[in-house]
Motif scaffolding. Structure first.
Motif, PDB file in Angstrom:
ATOM      1  N   ILE A 247       0.670  -1.373  -0.280  1.00 52.28           N
ATOM      2  CA  ILE A 247      -0.439  -0.252   0.050  1.00 52.28           C
ATOM      3  C   ILE A 247       1.248   0.985   0.334  1.00 52.28           C
ATOM      4  N   PHE A 248       0.837   2.026  -1.154  1.00 53.84           N
ATOM      5  CA  PHE A 248       1.723   3.025  -1.071  1.00 53.84           C
ATOM      6  C   PHE A 248       0.715   4.289  -0.390  1.00 53.84           C
ATOM      7  N   CYS A 249       0.711   5.153   0.477  1.00 55.51           N
ATOM      8  CA  CYS A 249       0.179   6.274   0.748  1.00 55.51           C
ATOM      9  C   CYS A 249       0.377   7.974   0.376  1.00 55.51           C
ATOM     10  N   THR A 250      -0.338   8.544   0.030  1.00 58.87           N
ATOM     11  CA  THR A 250       0.353   9.803  -0.977  1.00 58.87           C
ATOM     12  C   THR A 250      -1.072  10.595  -0.773  1.00 58.87           C
ATOM     13  N   TYR A 284       4.311   5.117   3.140  1.00 55.35           N
ATOM     14  CA  TYR A 284       3.748   6.806   3.417  1.00 55.35           C
ATOM     15  C   TYR A 284       4.682   7.754   1.765  1.00 55.35           C
ATOM     16  N   LEU A 285       4.604   7.820   0.553  1.00 58.28           N
ATOM     17  CA  LEU A 285       5.359   8.884  -0.428  1.00 58.28           C
ATOM     18  C   LEU A 285       5.576  10.124   0.491  1.00 58.28           C
ATOM     19  N   PRO A 286       6.575  10.778   0.418  1.00 60.33           N
ATOM     20  CA  PRO A 286       6.707  12.251   0.450  1.00 60.33           C
ATOM     21  C   PRO A 286       5.885  13.059  -0.818  1.00 60.33           C
ATOM     22  N   GLU A 287       5.626  13.864  -0.052  1.00 59.02           N
ATOM     23  CA  GLU A 287       4.923  14.988  -1.725  1.00 59.02           C
ATOM     24  C   GLU A 287       5.321  15.762  -2.294  1.00 59.02           C
ATOM     25  N   SER A 288       7.166  15.375  -2.227  1.00 55.47           N
ATOM     26  CA  SER A 288       7.933  16.113  -2.762  1.00 55.47           C
ATOM     27  C   SER A 288       8.169  15.381  -3.762  1.00 55.47           C
ATOM     28  N   VAL A 289       8.226  13.599  -3.427  1.00 55.96           N
ATOM     29  CA  VAL A 289       8.431  13.447  -4.493  1.00 55.96           C
ATOM     30  C   VAL A 289       7.085  12.808  -5.513  1.00 55.96           C
ATOM     31  N   VAL A 290       5.818  12.917  -5.029  1.00 55.49           N
ATOM     32  CA  VAL A 290       5.301  11.909  -5.717  1.00 55.49           C
ATOM     33  C   VAL A 290       3.503  13.483  -5.581  1.00 55.49           C
ATOM     34  N   GLY A 291       3.567  13.725  -5.910  1.00 53.77           N
ATOM     35  CA  GLY A 291       2.570  15.252  -6.123  1.00 53.77           C
ATOM     36  C   GLY A 291       1.215  14.901  -6.423  1.00 53.77           C
ATOM     37  N   ILE A 292       0.705  16.138  -7.374  1.00 56.91           N
ATOM     38  CA  ILE A 292      -0.870  15.285  -7.352  1.00 56.91           C
ATOM     39  C   ILE A 292      -0.656  15.159  -9.013  1.00 56.91           C
ATOM     40  N   VAL A 293      -0.251  16.563  -9.566  1.00 56.83           N
ATOM     41  CA  VAL A 293       0.243  15.680 -11.078  1.00 56.83           C
ATOM     42  C   VAL A 293       1.925  15.136 -11.331  1.00 56.83           C
ATOM     43  N   ALA A 294       2.181  15.008 -12.700  1.00 52.01           N
ATOM     44  CA  ALA A 294       3.510  14.741 -13.058  1.00 52.01           C
ATOM     45  C   ALA A 294       4.107  16.298 -13.376  1.00 52.01           C
ATOM     46  N   GLU A 295       5.728  16.418 -12.437  1.00 52.38           N
ATOM     47  CA  GLU A 295       6.462  16.912 -12.945  1.00 52.38           C
ATOM     48  C   GLU A 295       6.993  16.291 -13.848  1.00 52.38           C
ATOM     49  N   PHE A 296       8.376  17.589 -13.959  1.00 57.22           N
ATOM     50  CA  PHE A 296       9.715  17.757 -14.384  1.00 57.22           C
ATOM     51  C   PHE A 296      10.422  16.794 -14.086  1.00 57.22           C
TER      52      PHE A 296
END
Length: 323
Positions: A247-250, A284-296
């Motif tokens: 389970i990955f939590c974002t 728990y996946l940090p928001e700085s790593v996996v956010g709401i949308v794909a980033e560069f």
């Protein structure tokens, strides 16, 4: 009630902006008038960091920028004498944007898909708005090309996509070498209330869910609903049968609050019936790593996911049982 208040506030803001638009002959910002729609690309507003970065890399000058930290793109966008604060993708500053009389507003479609009120608000002001899909890596690359085509910068856009693909090549080789496709359930949480109200399961139509598939794993919820975005479970029997390995939590918003909300779940039903919880494979996946949308920098998200599969990341890191 809160939704009604937001709707009324939006209507009042829109009405005020229309009045401002017609009562004042000239905008206070050089080069942007409100008499007639300006030519394409002459007065552009970006309403989210990804759109701003795409425009920045394409060399498209902007007049309005999102209310974000600008270190990811360029410090110059913090200059309020040159670039207006246009608000956020969730809460655009319609008055400030209307005063610019922009040639177009460029924005991720994530907020429109979630709330469905951004497009209509801009249409009420006769402001051209262009939505682009950053809900997955392929969608990000496709949108870069589309934005490049729109602004007559297709060649530059293709070069940007090529650079991204070079960066991800090594990661994709690791993905291809996986002997087993891990089964992953991805949760998305926001501090909106109780866990039942605030936690959704993310499918591959949502970035946090799609990055899993892009990393060679199986997003188990896709087996039930296809490539959709977020699911609020009301029938747990088929979900419990999905049997995820992980389970990955974002999180979005107040991360500490969301982590604490997740922490409260694992000893309670139905969460404690899921095999990944029973086996301690919750991350728990940090928001700085996996956010709401794909980033560069999506390659960093891919590497983080692969590190989890390789046992290089501690379970529950960032929240429950931390340390």
């Amino acid at each position: 009630m809160k939704a009604a208040i937001r709707g009324l506030k939006g209507a009042l803001i829109s009405a005020f902006a229309v009045c401002v638009l017609f009562l004042t002959p000239l905008a206070p910002f050089t080069g942007c008038t409100r008499i007639v729609p300006p030519p394409v690309g002459s007065c552009v507003v970006a309403l989210d960091p990804v759109s701003l970065e795409i425009l920045h890399r394409l060399g498209i000058e902007v007049a309005g920028v999102p209310r974000v930290d600008f270190d990811k793109v360029d410090a110059k966008y913090g200059d309020r004498d040159r670039y207006i604060d246009a608000g956020t993708a969730m809460e655009p500053d319609y008055v400030a944007i209307a005063l610019l009389n922009p040639s177009e507003v460029i924005i991720s479609d994530a907020t429109e898909k979630a709330f469905g009120n951004i497009k209509s608000s801009f249409e009420a002001l006769s402001i051209p708005v262009k939505f682009f899909d950053y809900n997955g890596v392929p969608e990000l690359k496709s949108s870069i090309v589309k934005i490049g085509e729109y602004f007559n910068q297709k060649t530059k856009a293709m070069e940007i996509v090529s650079e991204l693909e070079q960066k991800e090549r090594g990661i994709l080789e690791k993905v291809a070498s996986l002997e087993y496709k891990p089964r992953v359930m991805v949760l998305f949480g926001a501090p909106f209330g109780t866990p039942t109200q605030s936690i959704s399961i993310a499918g591959s139509g949502f970035y946090a869910g799609s990055i899993i598939s892009y990393c060679g794993a199986i997003n188990v919820i896709d087996e039930l609903q296809g490539k959709q975005a977020l699911l609020k479970p009301d029938n747990w029997a088929p979900i419990l049968n999905l049997n995820p390995d992980y389970i990955f939590c974002t999180a979005h918003g107040n991360t500490a609050e969301v982590w604490s909300m997740y922490d409260s779940c694992w000893y309670t039903t139905p969460w404690n019936l899921i095999s990944a919880v029973q086996n301690g494979n919750v991350y728990y996946l940090p928001e700085s790593v996996v956010g709401i949308v794909a980033e560069f920098d999506y390659v960093s998200a891919m590497q983080y996911v692969l590190d989890i599969f390789d046992g290089k990341v501690n379970p529950y890191a960032g929240g429950y049982k931390n340390g």
